[in-house]
Write a protein that holds these residues in place. Sequence first.
Motif, short mmCIF file in Angstrom:
data_model
loop_
_atom_site.label_atom_id
_atom_site.label_comp_id
_atom_site.label_asym_id
_atom_site.label_seq_id
_atom_site.Cartn_x
_atom_site.Cartn_y
_atom_site.Cartn_z
N PHE A 12 0.85 -1.19 0.00
CA PHE A 12 0.00 0.00 0.00
C PHE A 12 0.89 1.23 0.00
O PHE A 12 1.83 1.34 0.79
CB PHE A 12 -0.90 0.03 1.24
CG PHE A 12 -1.94 -1.06 1.29
CD1 PHE A 12 -2.19 -1.89 0.19
CD2 PHE A 12 -2.68 -1.28 2.45
CE1 PHE A 12 -3.14 -2.89 0.24
CE2 PHE A 12 -3.63 -2.27 2.51
CZ PHE A 12 -3.86 -3.08 1.41
N TRP A 13 0.59 2.16 -0.90
CA TRP A 13 1.38 3.38 -1.03
C TRP A 13 0.98 4.39 0.05
O TRP A 13 -0.10 4.31 0.64
CB TRP A 13 1.25 3.96 -2.43
CG TRP A 13 2.14 5.13 -2.68
CD1 TRP A 13 1.78 6.39 -3.06
CD2 TRP A 13 3.58 5.17 -2.57
NE1 TRP A 13 2.88 7.19 -3.17
CE2 TRP A 13 4.00 6.48 -2.87
CE3 TRP A 13 4.53 4.20 -2.20
CZ2 TRP A 13 5.33 6.86 -2.84
CZ3 TRP A 13 5.87 4.60 -2.17
CH2 TRP A 13 6.25 5.91 -2.49
N ILE A 14 1.84 5.36 0.32
CA ILE A 14 1.64 6.33 1.39
C ILE A 14 0.36 7.13 1.22
O ILE A 14 -0.21 7.61 2.20
CB ILE A 14 2.85 7.28 1.53
CG1 ILE A 14 3.12 8.01 0.21
CG2 ILE A 14 4.08 6.51 1.99
CD1 ILE A 14 4.19 9.09 0.33
N SER A 15 -0.11 7.29 0.00
CA SER A 15 -1.35 8.03 -0.24
C SER A 15 -2.55 7.33 0.37
O SER A 15 -3.61 7.95 0.55
CB SER A 15 -1.57 8.23 -1.74
OG SER A 15 -0.46 8.85 -2.34
N LEU A 23 -7.84 0.30 4.72
CA LEU A 23 -8.86 -0.73 4.50
C LEU A 23 -9.39 -0.64 3.07
O LEU A 23 -9.60 -1.66 2.40
CB LEU A 23 -10.00 -0.57 5.51
CG LEU A 23 -9.68 -0.90 6.97
CD1 LEU A 23 -10.91 -0.65 7.83
CD2 LEU A 23 -9.19 -2.34 7.13
N HIS A 24 -9.57 0.58 2.60
CA HIS A 24 -10.04 0.74 1.22
C HIS A 24 -8.97 0.35 0.22
O HIS A 24 -9.27 -0.15 -0.88
CB HIS A 24 -10.50 2.18 0.99
CG HIS A 24 -11.12 2.41 -0.34
ND1 HIS A 24 -12.20 1.69 -0.81
CD2 HIS A 24 -10.79 3.27 -1.35
CE1 HIS A 24 -12.52 2.09 -2.02
NE2 HIS A 24 -11.67 3.05 -2.38
N ALA A 25 -7.71 0.56 0.59
CA ALA A 25 -6.61 0.15 -0.30
C ALA A 25 -6.65 -1.34 -0.54
O ALA A 25 -6.34 -1.81 -1.65
CB ALA A 25 -5.26 0.56 0.30
N PHE A 26 -7.03 -2.10 0.48
CA PHE A 26 -7.19 -3.55 0.28
C PHE A 26 -8.27 -3.81 -0.77
O PHE A 26 -8.07 -4.65 -1.67
CB PHE A 26 -7.56 -4.25 1.58
CG PHE A 26 -7.95 -5.69 1.37
CD1 PHE A 26 -6.99 -6.68 1.29
CD2 PHE A 26 -9.29 -6.05 1.20
CE1 PHE A 26 -7.34 -8.00 1.04
CE2 PHE A 26 -9.65 -7.37 0.97
CZ PHE A 26 -8.68 -8.35 0.89
N ASP A 27 -9.40 -3.14 -0.67
CA ASP A 27 -10.48 -3.35 -1.63
C ASP A 27 -10.00 -3.05 -3.05
O ASP A 27 -10.33 -3.77 -4.00
CB ASP A 27 -11.68 -2.48 -1.29
CG ASP A 27 -12.34 -2.87 0.03
OD1 ASP A 27 -12.24 -4.06 0.41
OD2 ASP A 27 -12.95 -1.99 0.67
N ARG A 59 -2.45 -0.63 11.71
CA ARG A 59 -3.56 -1.18 12.50
C ARG A 59 -4.67 -1.69 11.58
O ARG A 59 -5.36 -2.66 11.90
CB ARG A 59 -4.07 -0.12 13.46
CG ARG A 59 -3.06 0.23 14.55
CD ARG A 59 -3.57 1.28 15.53
NE ARG A 59 -2.51 1.61 16.51
CZ ARG A 59 -1.97 2.81 16.64
NH1 ARG A 59 -2.36 3.82 15.87
NH2 ARG A 59 -1.03 3.00 17.55
N ALA A 60 -4.84 -1.05 10.44
CA ALA A 60 -5.79 -1.56 9.45
C ALA A 60 -5.32 -2.91 8.91
O ALA A 60 -6.14 -3.82 8.70
CB ALA A 60 -5.96 -0.55 8.31
#
Length: 229
Positions: A12-15, A23-27, A59-60
Amino acid sequence: MARDEVFLETKFWISDYGYDAALHAFDKSAGKLGVDQLDLVLLHQPLSSRFDLTLDAYRALEKLLTDGKVRAIGVSNFMPEHLERLLAETSVVPAVNQIELHPHFQQTALQMLHAEHGILPQAWSPIGGITSYGGGEKSTFDDPALLEIARAHAKSVAQVMLRWHVQEGRSVIPKSTKAARIAENFDVFDFELSSEQLAAIDALDTGVRGGPDPDSITLDNYGMAIPEA
């Protein structure tokens, strides 16, 4: 190929740091890959200027791990000070820290911290490709000691470096777009480096980083929108 025959690792990138954003980055990542579960997810950088966001993103990852959406979590480019703060303020020890690691830049103190906490070091640029263009003093591929060891085993310098990593217990992710080079990178299990050869490679550390200093990565200069799935 069956899904259980493929190991999917992403970062997951810093943005996308922060709890809800991660959590949305996972989606987004799982959607682009067309899967419901990822095998390993890493935070790409320690966002030193906003480490609160880094902690919330991790934590996510812990939540994703608990929910079974990922099988393992970790970090990338974390230096000792970043790891120590993360370990003090979160619950799950990272399974992996993916870092620049090759014969000319070995990060020994960081590797010792990994060993202390059971964190697997995963080397990006494991054969020092970055030394060919990243401003290092010399390329690993031209190193006389590595060339001599390669000749002794009738192997390439790249294969010697990969074997060095394997024998010292590290994960490696060499990069190539050429089929012959990819096959060569796998062909490192039919020879063994001697203890003297391992020590000779260990002695090649210059301390010169080829990639950017992790603390130089900020949202202002490297932030970018990550597209939706």
